[in-house]
Write an enzyme that holds these catalytic residues in place. Sequence first.
Site, PDB file in Angstrom:
ATOM      1  N   TYR A  57      15.120  -7.184   6.465  1.00 19.28           N
ATOM      2  CA  TYR A  57      15.090  -5.879   7.142  1.00 19.28           C
ATOM      3  C   TYR A  57      16.323  -5.662   8.035  1.00 19.28           C
ATOM      4  O   TYR A  57      16.250  -4.912   9.017  1.00 19.28           O
ATOM      5  CB  TYR A  57      13.811  -5.737   7.959  1.00 19.28           C
ATOM      6  CG  TYR A  57      12.587  -5.338   7.142  1.00 19.28           C
ATOM      7  CD1 TYR A  57      12.570  -4.157   6.401  1.00 19.28           C
ATOM      8  CD2 TYR A  57      11.440  -6.131   7.120  1.00 19.28           C
ATOM      9  CE1 TYR A  57      11.458  -3.772   5.659  1.00 19.28           C
ATOM     10  CE2 TYR A  57      10.317  -5.756   6.386  1.00 19.28           C
ATOM     11  CZ  TYR A  57      10.336  -4.572   5.657  1.00 19.28           C
ATOM     12  OH  TYR A  57       9.227  -4.193   4.937  1.00 19.28           O
ATOM     13  N   ARG A  80      -0.503   3.151   0.138  1.00 20.52           N
ATOM     14  CA  ARG A  80      -0.655   3.288   1.594  1.00 20.52           C
ATOM     15  C   ARG A  80      -1.657   4.378   1.939  1.00 20.52           C
ATOM     16  O   ARG A  80      -2.411   4.268   2.912  1.00 20.52           O
ATOM     17  CB  ARG A  80       0.708   3.572   2.239  1.00 20.52           C
ATOM     18  CG  ARG A  80       1.631   2.344   2.244  1.00 20.52           C
ATOM     19  CD  ARG A  80       3.029   2.741   2.641  1.00 20.52           C
ATOM     20  NE  ARG A  80       3.944   1.605   2.762  1.00 20.52           N
ATOM     21  CZ  ARG A  80       5.265   1.727   2.791  1.00 20.52           C
ATOM     22  NH1 ARG A  80       5.827   2.936   2.716  1.00 20.52           N
ATOM     23  NH2 ARG A  80       6.030   0.670   2.890  1.00 20.52           N
ATOM     24  N   ARG A 129       8.252   3.743  -5.296  1.00 23.81           N
ATOM     25  CA  ARG A 129       8.081   4.301  -3.944  1.00 23.81           C
ATOM     26  C   ARG A 129       6.993   5.383  -3.934  1.00 23.81           C
ATOM     27  O   ARG A 129       6.277   5.543  -2.940  1.00 23.81           O
ATOM     28  CB  ARG A 129       9.407   4.892  -3.443  1.00 23.81           C
ATOM     29  CG  ARG A 129      10.535   3.862  -3.300  1.00 23.81           C
ATOM     30  CD  ARG A 129      10.574   3.199  -1.964  1.00 23.81           C
ATOM     31  NE  ARG A 129      10.913   4.106  -0.896  1.00 23.81           N
ATOM     32  CZ  ARG A 129      11.102   3.728   0.367  1.00 23.81           C
ATOM     33  NH1 ARG A 129      10.976   2.436   0.706  1.00 23.81           N
ATOM     34  NH2 ARG A 129      11.405   4.590   1.287  1.00 23.81           N
ATOM     35  N   GLU A 150      17.849  -7.153  -2.646  1.00 32.16           N
ATOM     36  CA  GLU A 150      16.569  -7.783  -2.292  1.00 32.16           C
ATOM     37  C   GLU A 150      16.126  -8.770  -3.369  1.00 32.16           C
ATOM     38  O   GLU A 150      15.597  -9.845  -3.050  1.00 32.16           O
ATOM     39  CB  GLU A 150      15.515  -6.692  -2.045  1.00 32.16           C
ATOM     40  CG  GLU A 150      15.824  -5.909  -0.771  1.00 32.16           C
ATOM     41  CD  GLU A 150      14.962  -4.668  -0.568  1.00 32.16           C
ATOM     42  OE1 GLU A 150      14.083  -4.382  -1.420  1.00 32.16           O
ATOM     43  OE2 GLU A 150      15.163  -3.984   0.449  1.00 32.16           O
ATOM     44  N   ASN A 209       1.259  -1.534   6.930  1.00 33.98           N
ATOM     45  CA  ASN A 209       1.231  -0.593   5.800  1.00 33.98           C
ATOM     46  C   ASN A 209       1.294  -1.267   4.426  1.00 33.98           C
ATOM     47  O   ASN A 209       1.699  -0.668   3.439  1.00 33.98           O
ATOM     48  CB  ASN A 209       2.283   0.503   5.970  1.00 33.98           C
ATOM     49  CG  ASN A 209       3.712  -0.023   5.975  1.00 33.98           C
ATOM     50  OD1 ASN A 209       3.930  -1.226   5.887  1.00 33.98           O
ATOM     51  ND2 ASN A 209       4.673   0.880   6.067  1.00 33.98           N
ATOM     52  N   PHE A 223      11.185  -0.998  16.870  1.00 35.93           N
ATOM     53  CA  PHE A 223      10.040  -1.679  16.254  1.00 35.93           C
ATOM     54  C   PHE A 223      10.436  -2.948  15.482  1.00 35.93           C
ATOM     55  O   PHE A 223       9.576  -3.634  14.940  1.00 35.93           O
ATOM     56  CB  PHE A 223       9.273  -0.728  15.326  1.00 35.93           C
ATOM     57  CG  PHE A 223      10.104  -0.130  14.209  1.00 35.93           C
ATOM     58  CD1 PHE A 223      10.356  -0.847  13.043  1.00 35.93           C
ATOM     59  CD2 PHE A 223      10.627   1.150  14.332  1.00 35.93           C
ATOM     60  CE1 PHE A 223      11.121  -0.301  12.018  1.00 35.93           C
ATOM     61  CE2 PHE A 223      11.398   1.704  13.307  1.00 35.93           C
ATOM     62  CZ  PHE A 223      11.648   0.969  12.142  1.00 35.93           C
ATOM     63  N   LYS A 275       2.693  -7.202   1.748  1.00 43.86           N
ATOM     64  CA  LYS A 275       2.847  -7.721   3.114  1.00 43.86           C
ATOM     65  C   LYS A 275       1.607  -8.542   3.510  1.00 43.86           C
ATOM     66  O   LYS A 275       0.580  -8.500   2.815  1.00 43.86           O
ATOM     67  CB  LYS A 275       3.093  -6.544   4.061  1.00 43.86           C
ATOM     68  CG  LYS A 275       4.420  -5.803   3.765  1.00 43.86           C
ATOM     69  CD  LYS A 275       4.618  -4.588   4.668  1.00 43.86           C
ATOM     70  CE  LYS A 275       5.939  -3.883   4.370  1.00 43.86           C
ATOM     71  NZ  LYS A 275       6.148  -2.677   5.226  1.00 43.86           N
ATOM     72  N   THR A 308       6.021   6.036   4.311  1.00 42.06           N
ATOM     73  CA  THR A 308       6.058   4.915   5.260  1.00 42.06           C
ATOM     74  C   THR A 308       4.889   4.962   6.238  1.00 42.06           C
ATOM     75  O   THR A 308       4.238   3.953   6.491  1.00 42.06           O
ATOM     76  CB  THR A 308       7.382   4.951   6.069  1.00 42.06           C
ATOM     77  OG1 THR A 308       8.474   5.006   5.148  1.00 42.06           O
ATOM     78  CG2 THR A 308       7.511   3.733   6.955  1.00 42.06           C
ATOM     79  N   HIS A 326       5.843  -3.304   0.656  1.00 42.42           N
ATOM     80  CA  HIS A 326       7.256  -2.898   0.716  1.00 42.42           C
ATOM     81  C   HIS A 326       7.766  -2.591  -0.685  1.00 42.42           C
ATOM     82  O   HIS A 326       7.401  -3.281  -1.636  1.00 42.42           O
ATOM     83  CB  HIS A 326       8.119  -4.035   1.287  1.00 42.42           C
ATOM     84  CG  HIS A 326       9.580  -3.892   0.952  1.00 42.42           C
ATOM     85  ND1 HIS A 326      10.423  -3.075   1.662  1.00 42.42           N
ATOM     86  CD2 HIS A 326      10.334  -4.426  -0.040  1.00 42.42           C
ATOM     87  CE1 HIS A 326      11.641  -3.130   1.119  1.00 42.42           C
ATOM     88  NE2 HIS A 326      11.610  -3.941   0.081  1.00 42.42           N
TER      89      HIS A 326
HETATM   90  P1  ATP Z   1       9.417  -0.784   3.478  1.00 42.95           P
HETATM   91  O1  ATP Z   1      10.915  -1.018   3.640  1.00 42.95           O
HETATM   92  O2  ATP Z   1       8.582  -1.841   4.153  1.00 42.95           O
HETATM   93  O3  ATP Z   1       9.069  -0.531   2.045  1.00 42.95           O
HETATM   94  P2  ATP Z   1       9.782   1.978   4.139  1.00 42.95           P
HETATM   95  O4  ATP Z   1      11.017   1.883   3.305  1.00 42.95           O
HETATM   96  O5  ATP Z   1       8.754   2.975   3.756  1.00 42.95           O
HETATM   97  O6  ATP Z   1       9.048   0.574   4.241  1.00 42.95           O
HETATM   98  P3  ATP Z   1      11.428   1.616   6.476  1.00 42.95           P
HETATM   99  O7  ATP Z   1      12.030   2.722   7.261  1.00 42.95           O
HETATM  100  O8  ATP Z   1      12.294   0.801   5.583  1.00 42.95           O
HETATM  101  O9  ATP Z   1      10.198   2.247   5.645  1.00 42.95           O
HETATM  102  O10 ATP Z   1      10.675   0.671   7.502  1.00 42.95           O
HETATM  103  C1  ATP Z   1      10.306  -0.653   7.146  1.00 42.95           C
HETATM  104  C2  ATP Z   1       8.961  -0.967   7.727  1.00 42.95           C
HETATM  105  O11 ATP Z   1       9.063  -0.989   9.147  1.00 42.95           O
HETATM  106  C3  ATP Z   1       7.873   0.057   7.451  1.00 42.95           C
HETATM  107  O12 ATP Z   1       7.260  -0.105   6.197  1.00 42.95           O
HETATM  108  C4  ATP Z   1       6.907  -0.231   8.569  1.00 42.95           C
HETATM  109  O13 ATP Z   1       6.123  -1.387   8.288  1.00 42.95           O
HETATM  110  C5  ATP Z   1       7.848  -0.528   9.709  1.00 42.95           C
HETATM  111  N1  ATP Z   1       8.138   0.657  10.496  1.00 42.95           N
HETATM  112  C6  ATP Z   1       8.982   1.666  10.168  1.00 42.95           C
HETATM  113  N2  ATP Z   1       9.027   2.611  11.127  1.00 42.95           N
HETATM  114  C7  ATP Z   1       8.181   2.179  12.093  1.00 42.95           C
HETATM  115  C8  ATP Z   1       7.778   2.685  13.358  1.00 42.95           C
HETATM  116  N3  ATP Z   1       8.254   3.852  13.834  1.00 42.95           N
HETATM  117  N4  ATP Z   1       6.879   1.967  14.064  1.00 42.95           N
HETATM  118  C9  ATP Z   1       6.388   0.795  13.608  1.00 42.95           C
HETATM  119  N5  ATP Z   1       6.723   0.250  12.416  1.00 42.95           N
HETATM  120  C10 ATP Z   1       7.606   0.927  11.679  1.00 42.95           C
HETATM  121 MG    MG Z   2      12.424   0.391   3.569  1.00 40.20          MG
END
Ligand code: ATP
Ligand code: MG
Length: 136
Positions: free
Chosen positions: A49, A102, A85, A126, A112, A57, A9, A91, A115
């Site tokens: 996304y 992370r 992962r 993706e 964070n 968010f 990111k 996350t 992705h």
């Molecule tokens: P990614 O898809 O980016 O790998 P992830 O799968 O761990 O992350 P997701 O639930 O898919 O988590 O959320 C995507 C991204 O959205 C997170 O990585 C984070 O950057 C952001 N995000 C998720 N939950 C929150 C939240 N509660 N507040 C702020 N940002 C959030």
């Molecule tokens: Mg995700």
Amino acid sequence: MEQTFIMIKPDGVQRGLVGEIISRFEKKGFYLKGLKMMNVDRSFAQTHYADLSAKPFFPGLVEYIISGPVVAMVWEGKNVVVTGRKIIGATNPSDSSPGTIRGDYAIVMGRNVIHGSDSIESARKEIALWFPEGIA
Ligand code: ATP
Ligand code: MG
């Protein structure tokens, strides 16, 4: 062989973590199959996304992803989706263990660093979105 989509990111790129992140996946034994730096626009970030579009968010997440260049990658290897992962960590960086990307380099969810696809099906979608030209 199984593949996953990994994206560094904008904060990860700006902070100079590209080499470190690639190194962790390489040292684990995974194969780098595709790699490019990209600036994505708002609609592309929204598509990536899309599953999260109803979340409060979501607008902030989209702004974050378009705030600077990202590094898009395809990695290949046995169980690379789930293991990737694990390398990335939870996350919320408050919950991600030291030793994960992370856990070592992030403090808040909104920055964070990286992705990773959450399933083989997500990885397939993706990779098709980010590498429409295909990978070698
Ligand atoms: P990614 O898809 O980016 O790998 P992830 O799968 O761990 O992350 P997701 O639930 O898919 O988590 O959320 C995507 C991204 O959205 C997170 O990585 C984070 O950057 C952001 N995000 C998720 N939950 C929150 C939240 N509660 N507040 C702020 N940002 C959030
Ligand atoms: Mg995700």
